[in-house]
Design a protein around this motif. Structure first.
Motif, mmCIF file in Angstrom:
data_model
loop_
_atom_site.group_PDB
_atom_site.id
_atom_site.type_symbol
_atom_site.label_atom_id
_atom_site.label_comp_id
_atom_site.label_asym_id
_atom_site.label_seq_id
_atom_site.Cartn_x
_atom_site.Cartn_y
_atom_site.Cartn_z
ATOM 1 N N UNK B 135 0.966 -1.249 -0.087
ATOM 2 C CA UNK B 135 0.018 -0.091 0.268
ATOM 3 C C UNK B 135 0.995 1.155 -0.146
ATOM 4 N N UNK B 136 0.293 2.228 -0.596
ATOM 5 C CA UNK B 136 0.811 3.382 -1.342
ATOM 6 C C UNK B 136 -0.066 4.903 -0.294
ATOM 7 N N UNK B 137 0.924 5.364 0.702
ATOM 8 C CA UNK B 137 -0.171 6.272 1.125
ATOM 9 C C UNK B 137 0.403 7.980 1.137
ATOM 10 N N UNK B 138 0.655 8.934 0.817
ATOM 11 C CA UNK B 138 0.782 9.988 0.297
ATOM 12 C C UNK B 138 -0.134 10.945 1.689
ATOM 13 N N UNK B 139 1.063 11.430 1.949
ATOM 14 C CA UNK B 139 0.796 12.427 3.087
ATOM 15 C C UNK B 139 0.931 14.154 2.318
ATOM 16 N N UNK B 166 -5.090 17.375 11.923
ATOM 17 C CA UNK B 166 -4.889 16.027 10.819
ATOM 18 C C UNK B 166 -3.449 16.288 10.542
ATOM 19 N N UNK B 167 -2.996 14.881 9.571
ATOM 20 C CA UNK B 167 -1.783 14.467 9.214
ATOM 21 C C UNK B 167 -2.531 14.063 7.717
ATOM 22 N N UNK B 168 -2.952 14.896 7.046
ATOM 23 C CA UNK B 168 -3.495 14.746 6.109
ATOM 24 C C UNK B 168 -2.757 13.912 5.179
ATOM 25 N N UNK B 169 -3.953 12.919 4.818
ATOM 26 C CA UNK B 169 -3.165 12.033 3.473
ATOM 27 C C UNK B 169 -4.090 10.942 3.051
ATOM 28 N N UNK B 342 7.742 11.687 11.280
ATOM 29 C CA UNK B 342 7.396 10.724 10.578
ATOM 30 C C UNK B 342 6.594 10.257 11.856
ATOM 31 N N UNK B 343 7.496 9.962 13.079
ATOM 32 C CA UNK B 343 6.096 9.268 13.854
ATOM 33 C C UNK B 343 5.301 9.569 14.089
ATOM 34 N N UNK B 344 4.194 10.796 13.778
ATOM 35 C CA UNK B 344 3.709 11.514 13.721
ATOM 36 C C UNK B 344 2.582 10.933 12.740
ATOM 37 N N UNK B 345 2.959 10.625 11.358
ATOM 38 C CA UNK B 345 2.398 10.065 10.191
ATOM 39 C C UNK B 345 2.166 8.353 10.668
ATOM 40 N N UNK B 357 2.201 -2.918 5.878
ATOM 41 C CA UNK B 357 2.947 -4.265 6.467
ATOM 42 C C UNK B 357 4.347 -3.519 5.729
ATOM 43 N N UNK B 358 4.935 -4.552 5.688
ATOM 44 C CA UNK B 358 6.767 -4.310 5.742
ATOM 45 C C UNK B 358 6.999 -3.892 4.167
ATOM 46 N N UNK B 359 7.634 -2.805 3.771
ATOM 47 C CA UNK B 359 7.769 -2.634 2.270
ATOM 48 C C UNK B 359 6.345 -1.557 1.790
ATOM 49 N N UNK B 360 5.426 -1.020 3.377
ATOM 50 C CA UNK B 360 4.184 -0.614 2.459
ATOM 51 C C UNK B 360 5.239 1.262 2.767
ATOM 52 N N UNK B 361 4.560 2.084 1.598
ATOM 53 C CA UNK B 361 5.100 3.516 0.966
ATOM 54 C C UNK B 361 4.418 4.872 1.766
ATOM 55 N N UNK B 362 5.158 6.017 2.376
ATOM 56 C CA UNK B 362 4.396 7.170 2.207
ATOM 57 C C UNK B 362 5.034 7.699 1.749
ATOM 58 N N UNK B 363 4.368 8.737 1.064
ATOM 59 C CA UNK B 363 4.881 9.823 0.562
ATOM 60 C C UNK B 363 5.045 10.783 1.742
#
Lengths: 433, 433
Positions: B135-139, B166-169, B342-345, B357-363
């Motif tokens: 899964x990819x989540x973009x903040x 809110x940390x919008x994503x 990062x921690x807040x995200x 899950x391992x390998x998930x990506x946040x922008x």
């Protein structure tokens, strides 16, 4: 679009007697796929096909070498714990296995002896998701839902100007999708009452379900290569039911400007059996737009889509509270009321070059019908929480309470065609942690 | 948060001479991970660690049995084509392998002879994504970007009331994420000029880049079990660069009410080397909010996050048009200007029970700084297309043209600490099909 063929013949009967009973979801004309094992065991999950009140264990079919040639290879793919590789094979392969199973399950088939050894009663099964879902996209194809929800979130501006032009969709969270039986804790998050100066943190108070059709992608496309509308359905493996749980108070505070996020990512629940698009061929219906509405842009138009782009699929949502002995119906609707077709969703999704992959899931969006009582969510039924619903026994609900179970069912049924059932998706709300 | 330890020692040198040169992105204190093979070969991709102008081929290290015990097991995991299983092992494991590699690469190390046989020059490599991205989540963590873009999309209402709470994503598309070198066709889609009565279909005219930090999740969490802010960074494997390509005209027409969809799903490009959070320990910085702004809610607050939640990471974006011999800089910014850490995200993403899950990506969302020239997108630099940018040689751009290449680089660099470079992410726009 699939043509009718011998597998749809209404007169076919199976040597599995339960498949011939009136009202059976899984007659020989259906043959849906799932990933199963014996409940409570530590067996490896494997692909299966439903027939009557039994499942054909495809790993057992493979091991018993019931079929030879190409069909044996397809059985082996469909016997894997996840069906992605089988789904990726494409419609000719799906049809070939369907035809072979149909012939082998018919009354008097030579394969009866071998295949009977491969049956497991449905009552003894537990399920996994039939596929690894790489990406999940949720559409918004019911104009009735979009208008009703829009009027609650944006009273001045319920239906946005793009709605009749764009099959609106957004990327959803794949990791939290589970299979029927999923129980989840009520989500916590940021909430802000309209009259509050600041948000607060706590358990969701407006927990809701969404009655959706799940669309499972089979064969994918390469990045940069759009799928034209005439080929779109060749990329769709089948349909199932999807409960897209929603936290309405979290959603209202978080959703602007980038859309739903934590209000939807705590759980989504799929029915275990995936009904192939081929099985649904007798239930395809014309897709029309009101004459006063804009007609779809050319890239979303094709004769086949107009003639038979819709699916006459009856949807039903039920609730069972802890105080109830039996579930009661909340609403009914029909997928053929959708403002956009499956082919339009596929084509629009890929028109920018986006690549779909085998096992990707689309949600149709909440399928609310034109009448208020056909609403596919509690938000609509309770008019945003202002009109509580009274259940048999006198309980009331505006949104869901802990312990409530939501059950969704679907069936395609009409005179002169075989009944094609979808089984059910069932899931329960646990208290917040 | 990671403590400084012997692997961060500024005085360490490596027997790989190039790692000791000033300005090197990959000194012995960095040790980032990628998935590599020899360019143009049909070798299997495998994990690697960069040192100077070389990569340590971890499959070769495994096969040569350079290490024993637990480290050998970790090398084997990190030598797989995708590093998800290694990422899932957690911070103690990542630190253990980092320490072993640091010691074995130091000047005079006993392992020099064996390890030197496992080096491949970076110039001979090609890359795959280091992980399967579930899964990819973009903040949307730059308040400067949110305000600037908001003023273009919603002149009356640029920064929405939830932004400071809110940390919008939003969920992004994982299937179309590629690695540096990705070239993609200009997307087509529905476009509607503000003064047009109806939308039309055609190639995007307002193609843009977004300068983002990619955050790679290591250890995941179970569905229903939120990650508290004090433990959040234990779930983060490392950082890289992300170009989140955007079709601004498609976006403007499609994004309401459910957010970006096809405007972002045609391509996103990652830098190949993932720099571990541990390597960045010398560059952690205080996280503060302007006194007049609301302070984060308690679930997004912790002493460690306030003291060192930010990362002093210098970001740079360059363009090379077909007419240019060398790329030129478009803008610079710094990740420490982010409005959320990062921690807040991580904590916000899981507070509803959503499972990572391992390998998930946040922008991180586009990292624009407080000054106009620090904008992380062409949309901002050209003020919505109204103020063309003049490039050396006289070319002008309001948005990207076919053949343009965008390059992003990042470095952590300050007196008294080792330089930690990220390499680059480079990608080119091809004509619409």
């Amino acid at each position: 679009m699939y043509a009718l063929n011998e597998t749809h013949d209404l007169t076919l009967t199976s040597w599995v007697d339960s498949a011939n009973q009136p009202g059976c979801d899984f007659p020989i004309q259906n043959l849906p796929f799932a990933s199963v094992r014996r409940a409570g065991s530590d067996e490896i999950f494997r692909g299966a096909v439903a027939i009557g009140d039994q499942a054909i264990d495809l790993a057992a079919v493979r091991d018993a070498q019931v079929f030879g040639g190409d069909v044996a290879l397809l059985v082996a793919l469909a016997a894997e714990p996840k069906l992605n590789d089988f789904m990726a094979e494409g419609p000719e392969a799906w049809s070939e296995l369907r035809l072979a199973l149909s012939r082998a399950l018919r009354t008097g088939a030579a394969e009866q002896g071998a295949l009977a050894q491969c049956l497991i009663p449905l009552a003894e099964l537990e399920y996994d998701l039939a596929m690894t879902i790489g990406d999940y996209t949720d559409f918004y194809t019911s104009i009735h839902h979009a208008t009703a929800v829009g009027s609650l979130f944006r009273p001045d501006n319920p239906l946005l100007p793009n709605y009749k032009w764009v099959p609106i969709g957004y990327h959803g969270r794949a990791s939290s999708i589970g299979v029927s039986g999923q129980a989840f804790h009520r989500p916590s998050g940021q909430l802000k009452a309209p009259d509050a100066a600041e948000p607060s943190f706590g358990p969701c108070k407006r927990l809701d379900y969404e009655l959706e059709v799940g669309i499972v992608i089979g064969r994918g496309n390469a990045l940069g290569e759009p799928i034209g509308i005439e080929a779109a359905e060749q990329h769709v493996f089948g349909l199932c039911l999807l409960n897209d749980w929603s936290a309405r108070d979290i959603q209202a505070w978080e959703y602007q400007p980038l859309g739903p996020f934590l209000s939807k990512s705590f759980a989504s629940t799929l029915s275990p059996w995936i009904v192939t698009l081929e099985a649904l061929a007798p239930y395809r219906a014309a897709f029309t737009r009101p004459a006063e509405d804009p007609q779809p842009l050319p890239y979303l138009s094709a004769p086949g889509n107009s003639e038979a782009g819709a699916v006459d699929m009856q949807l039903e949502c039920l609730i069972q509270t802890p105080a109830m002995a039996e579930p009661v119906r909340l609403s009914q609707s029909n997928f053929s009321d959708s403002y956009w077709t499956i082919a339009q969703m596929v084509t629009h999704h890929t028109v920018n070059g986006c690549n779909l992959q085998a096992g990707d899931l689309f949600g149709s969006g909440t399928q609310s019908g034109p009448e208020h009582e056909q609403a596919g969510s509690m938000l609509e039924l309770s008019r945003g929480g202002k009109s509580p619903i009274t259940l048999p026994g006198g309980e009331q609900r505006t949104f869901l309470e802990d312990g409530d179970t939501i059950i969704m069912r679907a069936v395609c049924d009409k005179p002169g065609a075989p009944r094609i059932g979808f089984g059910e998706v069932r899931s329960t709300v646990l208290p917040a942690r």
